[in-house]
Design a protein around this motif. Structure first.
Motif, PDB file in Angstrom:
ATOM      1  N   THR A  45       0.847  -1.195   0.000  1.00 19.58           N
ATOM      2  CA  THR A  45       0.000   0.000   0.000  1.00 19.58           C
ATOM      3  C   THR A  45       0.883   1.245   0.000  1.00 19.58           C
ATOM      4  OG1 THR A  45      -1.918   1.049   1.032  1.00 19.58           O
ATOM      5  CG2 THR A  45      -0.259   0.157   2.531  1.00 19.58           C
ATOM      6  N   THR A  51      -5.918   4.750   0.253  1.00 14.93           N
ATOM      7  CA  THR A  51      -7.387   4.715   0.352  1.00 14.93           C
ATOM      8  C   THR A  51      -7.928   5.803  -0.582  1.00 14.93           C
ATOM      9  OG1 THR A  51      -7.503   6.390   2.096  1.00 14.93           O
ATOM     10  CG2 THR A  51      -7.348   4.085   2.828  1.00 14.93           C
ATOM     11  N   GLU A  52      -9.231   5.705  -0.877  1.00 16.72           N
ATOM     12  CA  GLU A  52      -9.848   6.728  -1.741  1.00 16.72           C
ATOM     13  C   GLU A  52      -9.715   8.113  -1.091  1.00 16.72           C
ATOM     14  OE1 GLU A  52     -10.801   6.549  -4.847  1.00 16.72           O
ATOM     15  OE2 GLU A  52     -11.157   8.709  -4.632  1.00 16.72           O
ATOM     16  N   LEU A  83      -5.982   4.955   6.533  1.00 17.27           N
ATOM     17  CA  LEU A  83      -5.207   3.871   5.901  1.00 17.27           C
ATOM     18  C   LEU A  83      -4.915   2.768   6.918  1.00 17.27           C
ATOM     19  CD1 LEU A  83      -3.519   2.955   3.352  1.00 17.27           C
ATOM     20  CD2 LEU A  83      -1.566   4.052   4.459  1.00 17.27           C
ATOM     21  N   ASP A  86      -8.422   1.023   7.847  1.00 14.21           N
ATOM     22  CA  ASP A  86      -9.125   0.288   6.779  1.00 14.21           C
ATOM     23  C   ASP A  86      -8.262  -0.731   6.055  1.00 14.21           C
ATOM     24  OD1 ASP A  86     -11.336   1.727   7.358  1.00 14.21           O
ATOM     25  OD2 ASP A  86     -11.584   2.629   5.358  1.00 14.21           O
ATOM     26  N   VAL A  87      -6.963  -0.499   6.015  1.00 16.96           N
ATOM     27  CA  VAL A  87      -6.103  -1.362   5.189  1.00 16.96           C
ATOM     28  C   VAL A  87      -5.063  -2.095   6.037  1.00 16.96           C
ATOM     29  CG1 VAL A  87      -4.484  -1.397   3.236  1.00 16.96           C
ATOM     30  CG2 VAL A  87      -6.436   0.189   3.202  1.00 16.96           C
TER      31      VAL A  87
END
Ligand code: TYD
Length: 216
Positions: A45, A51-52, A83, A86-87
Motif C-alpha cells: 500500500t 485509500t480513496e 489507511l 481500513d487497510v
C-alpha cells in the motif's frame, strides 16, 4: 489422531522510506512480488494514497502549495489514520505481510525536520493516527537530494520538488537520525546502488524475519 494445528502466522509490517527519487515504490513492489512468488500473503500500500480518501487528500495537496505546515501535517495524519484502520490493521490481523510505501516516519522527516514542526507534536499525532502500530522493519533508501531530484524531473507530484536543496537536506538528515537512533527496526540502504543489489540487501534483511510465516 487430531489434525495438526494450522501454523501460526505472525504478521509482519515493512515500511519503505526515503527522499524524492529514492526508488521506494519500485523496491516495495519488488518485495511484494518476491513474497508472492514463495507463496506468502502480502499486501502493498501507499501512504497517503492507499485509500480513496487518501487519494483525495493527495490531489488536494497537489493543487495548493500554500497550506500552512500544520494543515499539511493534519492532512497526512488524517489519511494515515484511515489507511491504518481500513487497510493496514485488518491485513496484519489476518496474518498478512504488509508493505507500505511511506508511513509515519515521512511526517517526522518532512513536516518535522523539513518544515520545522516540533518532533514531539508529530510523534503524538502519529501515535493517534497509527493506533500504536509500529513497523517491524523500516527500509531507508538513502540518496543525496540532488541525485534523487534529478531522477524525478518531470514527475507529476512536485509539492516538495520546488523546495530548495536545503529542505531536502534537512529531510535526509532527519531520516538518518531516526534510523541511527533505532538500528534494530531501521535498515539504511544506499539508494544509488544498482536496483538488483538494493533488492538483494533488502531481501537479506526481510528473509531473516520470515520464519513465523512459513509452515512449521
Ligand atoms: P508521492 O507522489 O507518493 O512521492 P514519493 O514517490 O516521493 O513517495 O508523494 C508523496 C509526497 O508527500 C512526498 O514528497 C513526501 C510527502 N509526504 C509528506 O510530506 N508527509 C507525509 O507524512 C507523507 C506520507 C508524505
Amino acid at each position: 489422531m487430531p489434525e495438526p494445528a494450522a501454523p501460526v502466522r505472525r504478521p509482519l509490517f515493512v515500511v519503505f522510506e526515503g527522499g524524492e527519487g529514492s526508488g521506494k515504490s519500485t523496491q516495495a513492489r519488488g518485495l511484494h512480488r518476491r513474497l508472492q512468488r514463495i507463496g506468502l500473503s502480502s499486501l502493498v500500500t501507499r501512504d497517503p494514497c492507499g485509500t480513496e480518501y487518501g487519494r483525495a487528500i493527495e490531489r488536494r495537496l497537489k493543487r495548493s502549495k500554500q497550506f500552512p505546515p500544520a494543515t499539511e501535517l493534519f492532512m497526512f495524519a488524517a489519511a494515515r489514520s484511515l489507511l491504518t484502520a481500513d487497510v493496514i490493521r485488518p491485513a496484519l490481523l489476518a496474518g498478512a505481510i504488509v508493505i507500505s510505501d511511506r508511513y509515519a516516519p515521512s511526517s517526522v522527516a518532512y513536516q518535522g525536520y523539513g518544515r520545522g514542526i516540533a518532533l514531539g507534536t508529530i510523534e503524538s499525532l502519529n501515535r493517534l493516527a497509527t493506533g500504536g502500530i509500529r513497523p517491524d522493519l523500516i527500509v531507508l533508501l538513502d540518496i543525496p537530494p540532488d541525485k534523487g531530484l534529478a531522477r524525478k524531473q518531470g514527475d507529476a507530484w512536485d509539492r516538495f520538488h520546488h523546495e530548495g536543496l536545503s529542505f531536502h537536506d534537512k529531510v535526509r538528515k532527519g531520516y538518518l537520525e531516526m534510523a541511527r537512533a533505532e538500528p534494530y527496526c531501521w535498515t539504511i540502504v544506499d539508494a544509488t546502488l544498482p536496483s538488483r543489489t538494493i533488492a538483494a540487501l533488502i531481501w537479506a534483511r526481510v528473509a531473516g524475519m520470515l520464519s513465523g510465516h512459513f509452515p512449521v
